[in-house]
Each structure stands twice: as C-alpha cells, then as structure tokens.
Enzyme design. Sequence first.
Site, short mmCIF file in Angstrom:
data_model
loop_
_atom_site.label_atom_id
_atom_site.label_comp_id
_atom_site.label_asym_id
_atom_site.label_seq_id
_atom_site.Cartn_x
_atom_site.Cartn_y
_atom_site.Cartn_z
N LYS A 296 0.20 -6.59 1.59
CA LYS A 296 -0.52 -5.29 1.50
C LYS A 296 -0.14 -4.38 2.67
CE LYS A 296 -5.10 -3.34 0.51
NZ LYS A 296 -5.40 -2.30 1.48
N ASP B 274 -11.14 -2.82 11.17
CA ASP B 274 -10.03 -3.70 10.75
C ASP B 274 -9.66 -4.68 11.87
OD1 ASP B 274 -10.13 -2.13 8.52
OD2 ASP B 274 -8.11 -1.33 8.69
N HIS C 79 -5.27 -9.53 2.98
CA HIS C 79 -4.24 -9.70 4.01
C HIS C 79 -4.82 -10.08 5.38
CE1 HIS C 79 -4.66 -5.17 5.11
NE2 HIS C 79 -5.66 -5.51 4.32
N ARG C 80 -5.93 -9.42 5.74
CA ARG C 80 -6.45 -9.65 7.11
C ARG C 80 -7.06 -11.04 7.27
NH1 ARG C 80 -5.02 -5.15 9.32
NH2 ARG C 80 -5.25 -3.26 8.08
N ASP D 37 0.82 -1.22 0.00
CA ASP D 37 0.00 0.00 0.00
C ASP D 37 0.86 1.27 0.00
OD1 ASP D 37 -2.25 -1.54 -0.02
OD2 ASP D 37 -3.14 -0.71 1.80
N ASN E 67 -4.74 -1.84 -4.55
CA ASN E 67 -6.01 -1.88 -3.83
C ASN E 67 -5.87 -1.07 -2.54
OD1 ASN E 67 -8.60 -2.51 -3.13
ND2 ASN E 67 -8.19 -4.65 -2.60
N GLU F 6 -11.23 -5.10 1.06
CA GLU F 6 -10.39 -5.90 0.16
C GLU F 6 -11.20 -6.99 -0.54
OE1 GLU F 6 -9.45 -4.23 2.55
OE2 GLU F 6 -7.29 -3.97 2.71
O1 LIG Z 1 -8.37 6.04 6.79
C1 LIG Z 1 -7.78 4.98 6.95
O2 LIG Z 1 -6.54 4.92 7.08
C2 LIG Z 1 -8.55 3.73 6.98
C3 LIG Z 1 -9.91 3.78 7.23
C4 LIG Z 1 -10.74 2.56 7.35
O3 LIG Z 1 -11.55 2.47 6.20
P1 LIG Z 1 -13.10 2.94 6.16
O4 LIG Z 1 -13.18 4.35 6.59
O5 LIG Z 1 -13.43 2.72 4.72
O6 LIG Z 1 -13.84 2.01 7.09
C5 LIG Z 1 -9.89 1.30 7.49
O7 LIG Z 1 -10.69 0.16 7.28
C6 LIG Z 1 -8.75 1.31 6.49
O8 LIG Z 1 -7.98 0.13 6.60
C7 LIG Z 1 -7.85 2.46 6.76
C1 LIG Z 2 -9.66 -1.80 4.55
C2 LIG Z 2 -8.34 -1.87 4.45
O1 LIG Z 2 -7.61 -1.23 3.51
P1 LIG Z 2 -7.82 0.08 2.61
O2 LIG Z 2 -6.88 1.09 3.16
O3 LIG Z 2 -7.43 -0.34 1.23
O4 LIG Z 2 -9.25 0.50 2.71
C3 LIG Z 2 -7.53 -2.69 5.40
O5 LIG Z 2 -6.29 -2.54 5.42
O6 LIG Z 2 -8.10 -3.50 6.15
#
Ligand SMILES: O=C(O)C1=C[C@@H](OP(=O)(O)O)[C@@H](O)[C@H](O)C1
Ligand SMILES: C=C(OP(=O)(O)O)C(=O)O
Length: 426
Positions: free
Chosen positions: A411, A313, A385-386, A49, A93, A341
């Site tokens: 990821k 998460d 990944h999770r 990422d 992604n 994901e």
């Molecule tokens: O802003 C961020 O860093 C994130 C927000 C969350 O997503 P959502 O806001 O779509 O739930 C989380 O699931 C993602 O892994 C990271």
């Molecule tokens: C939702 C996730 O990733 P993203 O930042 O791509 O939304 C995650 O890392 O669980």
Amino acid sequence: MEQLKLEPITQVNGTVLLPGSKSLSNRILLLAALSKGTTQVDNLLDSDDIRYMLGALKELGVEVTLSEDKTTAIVQGVDGLFKQPSKPLFLGNAGTAFRPLTAALCAIEGNYELTGEPRMEERPIGHLVDALADLNADVKCLKNEGYPPLNISGKKLEGGEVSIDGSISSQFLTALLMAAPLFKRDTKITIIGELVSKPYIDITLDVMSRFGICVQNNNYESFVVKSGQQYSSPGRIMVEGDASSASYFMAAAAINGGTIEIKGVGRKSVQGDIGFANVMEQVGAQVQWFDEKIVVSKGDLKGVDIDANEIPDAAMTLATVALFSEGKTAIRNIYNWRVKETDRLYAMATELRKVGAEVIEGEDFIEITPPVRINFTDIDTYNDHRIAMCFSMVAVGGHPIIINDPKCVDKTFPSYFDTLASISCA
Ligand SMILES: O=C(O)C1=C[C@@H](OP(=O)(O)O)[C@@H](O)[C@H](O)C1
Ligand SMILES: C=C(OP(=O)(O)O)C(=O)O
C-alpha cells in the site's frame, strides 16, 4: 496465505534512503493534473495508493509519463478539465486518492463513479459528502449513506460558506481545500468539532502554495480560499521522503541499534510524522536532527504516555516499541485508528496480546505493558500495511515472528522488508 518468517535480528545499522511520501505524492499528482502546464514530479512513491491515483487520472484523460522505476512522473496538466471516464474509478483503499478526488470531481463537469476495496466501503466519508452537498454538489452514496461507493454529477460549483466536521478525518478538509480553487466565488470553510490529524492540513496548504494557491488559515478554525486563483505548475517538484515510513527505522534503531541514518526527511520536513523522532527521544533513543536526515541510535527505553492525535500513523510504531520499553506505554486520543485500513485499535490490541503483552484497549486509547517473555506466534495483518511493518519490530528486538500476508505493505512501502534486511545483522 503467504507468510514471512522473520528471524531474530542481532543489531540494525546503516543507512536507509526513504521512498517518497504517500501524502505528498497523491496531493502533488492531483494538483499537477488540475494545473495549467507540465509538471515533473521527482521521487514519487511507487506503491498501490499512488497507482490508484495514477489509474484514476489516466481514466480522466490526464497524460502522465512515468520513468522506468516509476519514481519520476511528467504530468500534463489539464487546467481543470477532465475527460468523461469510461468506467468507475477504482481507488483501492487509498484515502488520499478517494477523498480529494471526490471533492474535485464534484466541481468538474462529468459523471463519475468512485469505488474501492470492501474496506473502503466501511470507511466513513459522510462528513465530506454533507459539506459538498451543502455547496450544492450532486453526490450520492450508492450503497450505504455516508460511505463509498459514490456517484457524482460534476458541475461548476459556486463556493461560498460551508462547514465541515473535522473530528473523524482531516482528509475531508484536505479534499475541500484542494477543490476550493475550482469554485466560482470565495470559499470559507469552518471546522465543526475538534480537527484531527492537524499536521496533514499543513501538508495540504504547503502543496497548494507550491501550485500557486494561497489559503488563509484562521488558527485551524476556518480557512478562506479567495476566488480568482488558478492552479499553475511549479515546473518541477520533489517529493520528500515518507516520514511515516521513517518511523519503522527510527524505532528499529531505538530498540536495537547501532545507529541508523534515515535520509529523505529531517527538521525541514512538512510532514507531522517527523514528530515521531521526538517521541523516540522521549522513549530514550538518541536522535540527531539534520535538515534532510535523521540519525537515531539505541537507548535504554522506557514507556511513555502520549497524545498521538497529530501523528496517528507513526504512533502505531510506538505500540510495538512498547514491547521493548520498561513499564507501561499509553497512546491516547486516537479514536480514528478505528476507521483506517482496519480497526487499528482492535487489531493492535489483539496482536500485541498474542506476543504476550498486557493490553488495555479503550475507545480512543491503548495501554501496553510489555511481557516478561515474547511468544513466538504469527501476526495477522488485517490487510493493513502498518500492522505488518510495526510487528517486524519483534524481530528487531531479537525474537522470531511470522507475518501473515506480508505483501499488504505494498500500500505504501513495497520494498519494506528488503530495506529492513539491508540494515539487519543476523
Ligand atoms: O491527508 C493525508 O495524507 C493523511 C491523513 C491521515 O488521515 P486522517 O486525517 O484520516 O487521520 C493519515 O492517517 C493518512 O495516512 C494520510
Ligand atoms: C490511514 C492510512 O491511509 P489512508 O491514506 O488510506 O487513509 C495510512 O496509510 O496509515
């Protein structure tokens, strides 16, 4: 397809040094790039990422020098002026790259195309695109309305009053907030619907303040970013450990410690996922809090019923802790698991049933009753990944398991299985 067989683990014990937070790493890289001045970023996460964010910034003309282990970056800020990229920006992604770059690029002169993996094309971005269009941005969905890929003709935006739907992803609001200092006028962002994943907005506001921007937060109902503020480098900034990644080690200790000391996050963390330590306490683990570390030991685990909207998460990890907890575990208010994901509600339910659990998959919740005996099976990971990291808990609980496509952990946590091995007794 590559598979990884995990042998039963007798006990977990020892110390884990967490890699840097994904959420912090990508926010800091983008704001360092937009800033005036040079920023040294320490403890940067080295994972897919982050590579996508770094690749995009390079294509946009931002000079970033990485240390050999890629965990220190020196970013030469461009003060809000990007170079016209020669090709589409491919963002894999990575939601934390795609959404914030979308908003920022709308406000910076140039023509940009943002693309990603096939799954990214299924992850909604319409709420953000609509809000940007209301601000007079020129942003088009190239395949399906409301989904990537996107074409953006960036230009100076006025700002002003705008509303955004916060019910699917907080990343849309994060993206707007981080772009707002690039707008000409004061900007007021009003949230429509229930804002999900709220603590991620705290991360955004915290990082913005480190880069000199003050945002007025009216009880998460509206936000005001005054004009005349400019991103400026804090000089040096340290990425704290990844609290979502910490959840696997908290869970492992709870299920089968010994004791694990998890270094890099603690009670001073800005990440909401640190709240998973409270969930582990509720489940029955023993938790000791320090400013920058957490120590977790085994307990007699029992199922809990939680609203996990604020920790989407880390809450996935609870789904496999449920396999080793007495009674039923319920994880609620997690509709947006379906647009991450993979469809995580479906994927979790399907794989938990394969190991023998009784599962109810609701539209926005999951209920898990542990099996009497855990089946030996292979786990499909859906390029998530999770899912891979969560199901390693089966081995932690003393049962062999096969993880399909284990490299999907790249990821956010490429060294996950090595780190788990380092605290495991066979
Ligand atoms: O802003 C961020 O860093 C994130 C927000 C969350 O997503 P959502 O806001 O779509 O739930 C989380 O699931 C993602 O892994 C990271
Ligand atoms: C939702 C996730 O990733 P993203 O930042 O791509 O939304 C995650 O890392 O669980």
